[in-house]
Design a protein around this motif. Sequence first.
Motif, PDB file in Angstrom:
ATOM      1  N   ALA A  65       0.825  -1.213   0.000  1.00  9.30           N
ATOM      2  CA  ALA A  65       0.000   0.000   0.000  1.00  9.30           C
ATOM      3  C   ALA A  65       0.858   1.260   0.000  1.00  9.30           C
ATOM      4  O   ALA A  65       0.427   2.312  -0.488  1.00  9.30           O
ATOM      5  N   GLU A  66       2.064   1.166   0.520  1.00  7.78           N
ATOM      6  CA  GLU A  66       2.979   2.310   0.579  1.00  7.78           C
ATOM      7  C   GLU A  66       3.512   2.694  -0.810  1.00  7.78           C
ATOM      8  O   GLU A  66       3.868   3.847  -1.051  1.00  7.78           O
ATOM      9  N   LEU A  67       3.564   1.724  -1.726  1.00 14.64           N
ATOM     10  CA  LEU A  67       4.067   1.984  -3.069  1.00 14.64           C
ATOM     11  C   LEU A  67       3.048   2.791  -3.870  1.00 14.64           C
ATOM     12  O   LEU A  67       1.840   2.596  -3.734  1.00 14.64           O
ATOM     13  N   CYS A  68       3.551   3.663  -4.734  1.00 19.33           N
ATOM     14  CA  CYS A  68       2.636   4.390  -5.619  1.00 19.33           C
ATOM     15  C   CYS A  68       2.389   3.533  -6.869  1.00 19.33           C
ATOM     16  O   CYS A  68       3.112   2.570  -7.147  1.00 19.33           O
ATOM     17  N   HIS A  69       1.364   3.884  -7.628  1.00 18.60           N
ATOM     18  CA  HIS A  69       0.992   3.077  -8.790  1.00 18.60           C
ATOM     19  C   HIS A  69       2.086   3.047  -9.856  1.00 18.60           C
ATOM     20  O   HIS A  69       2.159   2.094 -10.627  1.00 18.60           O
ATOM     21  N   ALA A  70       2.928   4.056  -9.907  1.00 19.77           N
ATOM     22  CA  ALA A  70       4.016   4.074 -10.894  1.00 19.77           C
ATOM     23  C   ALA A  70       5.088   3.037 -10.572  1.00 19.77           C
ATOM     24  O   ALA A  70       5.812   2.592 -11.472  1.00 19.77           O
ATOM     25  N   ASP A  71       5.203   2.623  -9.302  1.00 17.56           N
ATOM     26  CA  ASP A  71       6.214   1.638  -8.902  1.00 17.56           C
ATOM     27  C   ASP A  71       5.803   0.208  -9.216  1.00 17.56           C
ATOM     28  O   ASP A  71       6.641  -0.694  -9.215  1.00 17.56           O
ATOM     29  N   ILE A  72       4.516  -0.007  -9.474  1.00 16.30           N
ATOM     30  CA  ILE A  72       4.002  -1.356  -9.698  1.00 16.30           C
ATOM     31  C   ILE A  72       3.718  -1.533 -11.182  1.00 16.30           C
ATOM     32  O   ILE A  72       2.926  -0.785 -11.761  1.00 16.30           O
ATOM     33  N   PRO A  73       4.369  -2.494 -11.849  1.00 11.91           N
ATOM     34  CA  PRO A  73       4.099  -2.715 -13.269  1.00 11.91           C
ATOM     35  C   PRO A  73       2.634  -3.093 -13.496  1.00 11.91           C
ATOM     36  O   PRO A  73       2.037  -3.835 -12.708  1.00 11.91           O
ATOM     37  N   GLN A  74       2.059  -2.573 -14.564  1.00 12.61           N
ATOM     38  CA  GLN A  74       0.662  -2.839 -14.885  1.00 12.61           C
ATOM     39  C   GLN A  74       0.523  -4.153 -15.644  1.00 12.61           C
ATOM     40  O   GLN A  74       1.484  -4.666 -16.215  1.00 12.61           O
ATOM     41  N   ASN A  75      -0.693  -4.701 -15.660  1.00 10.68           N
ATOM     42  CA  ASN A  75      -1.027  -5.943 -16.361  1.00 10.68           C
ATOM     43  C   ASN A  75      -0.174  -7.115 -15.888  1.00 10.68           C
ATOM     44  O   ASN A  75       0.355  -7.879 -16.688  1.00 10.68           O
ATOM     45  N   ALA A  76      -0.011  -7.246 -14.582  1.00  6.54           N
ATOM     46  CA  ALA A  76       0.804  -8.339 -14.039  1.00  6.54           C
ATOM     47  C   ALA A  76       0.202  -8.818 -12.729  1.00  6.54           C
ATOM     48  O   ALA A  76      -0.526  -8.094 -12.053  1.00  6.54           O
ATOM     49  N   ASP A  77       0.503 -10.066 -12.399  1.00  9.33           N
ATOM     50  CA  ASP A  77       0.127 -10.646 -11.112  1.00  9.33           C
ATOM     51  C   ASP A  77       1.402 -10.958 -10.351  1.00  9.33           C
ATOM     52  O   ASP A  77       2.393 -11.396 -10.934  1.00  9.33           O
ATOM     53  N   PHE A  78       1.366 -10.755  -9.033  1.00  8.92           N
ATOM     54  CA  PHE A  78       2.518 -11.018  -8.187  1.00  8.92           C
ATOM     55  C   PHE A  78       2.092 -11.841  -6.982  1.00  8.92           C
ATOM     56  O   PHE A  78       0.979 -11.686  -6.478  1.00  8.92           O
ATOM     57  N   VAL A  79       2.996 -12.695  -6.517  1.00  5.34           N
ATOM     58  CA  VAL A  79       2.804 -13.431  -5.260  1.00  5.34           C
ATOM     59  C   VAL A  79       4.031 -13.169  -4.399  1.00  5.34           C
ATOM     60  O   VAL A  79       5.165 -13.300  -4.855  1.00  5.34           O
ATOM     61  N   LEU A  80       3.798 -12.797  -3.157  1.00  5.68           N
ATOM     62  CA  LEU A  80       4.871 -12.590  -2.191  1.00  5.68           C
ATOM     63  C   LEU A  80       4.878 -13.781  -1.241  1.00  5.68           C
ATOM     64  O   LEU A  80       3.925 -13.985  -0.495  1.00  5.68           O
ATOM     65  N   VAL A  81       5.945 -14.566  -1.289  1.00  4.36           N
ATOM     66  CA  VAL A  81       6.116 -15.702  -0.386  1.00  4.36           C
ATOM     67  C   VAL A  81       7.016 -15.217   0.739  1.00  4.36           C
ATOM     68  O   VAL A  81       8.209 -14.983   0.540  1.00  4.36           O
ATOM     69  N   ALA A  82       6.443 -15.049   1.916  1.00  5.96           N
ATOM     70  CA  ALA A  82       7.140 -14.390   3.022  1.00  5.96           C
ATOM     71  C   ALA A  82       8.147 -15.312   3.693  1.00  5.96           C
ATOM     72  O   ALA A  82       7.978 -16.532   3.734  1.00  5.96           O
TER      73      ALA A  82
END
Length: 133
Positions: A65-82
Amino acid sequence: MDTLKKRSEFLAVAKGGRLGRRAFVVQGLKRTTDEASRVGYTVTKKTGNSVMRSRIKRRLRAAVAELCHADIPQNADFVLVARGTALTLPFQKLVADLKSGFSQVLDPETPRGRGKPRRGNRSSQPTPRSKQG
C-alpha cells in the motif's frame, strides 16, 4: 490494489519469474488482459505460529500500500512468499525490496536461480579421514 484469491491464480503466477529478496520471494507473471495488477500473499507454517504469520501478512500488505501506482508494473500478477525476516526487517527496507523486486521479476534479463553454490560438491572430492584409536 486487488488481491489474488483462488489457488489456480497462485499456481499460474508460480509458473512465471521468481526473485529472492531478504524478507520474501517475489513471483511475477505478465498478463495479456488490460486489468489492474494483483498481489497474493503466502506465509507458510514454518515461519511461525498464526500470530506471527498474520503480522507478516499485515506488514507486507502495508508495504504494498505504501508503493505508488508508478512503482508497480501494470497488467501483471505477483505473489509474495514471506520469510521469517519480514517481521524484523525495517519497514523502509521492506518497501525498497518490494519496489525493486516488482520491476525485476518481470524482466527476462534478470538472472534467476542461486548462482554459484555456497559449498563445493562433497561427493566429487572425498575428504581424507584420520583413524582414531
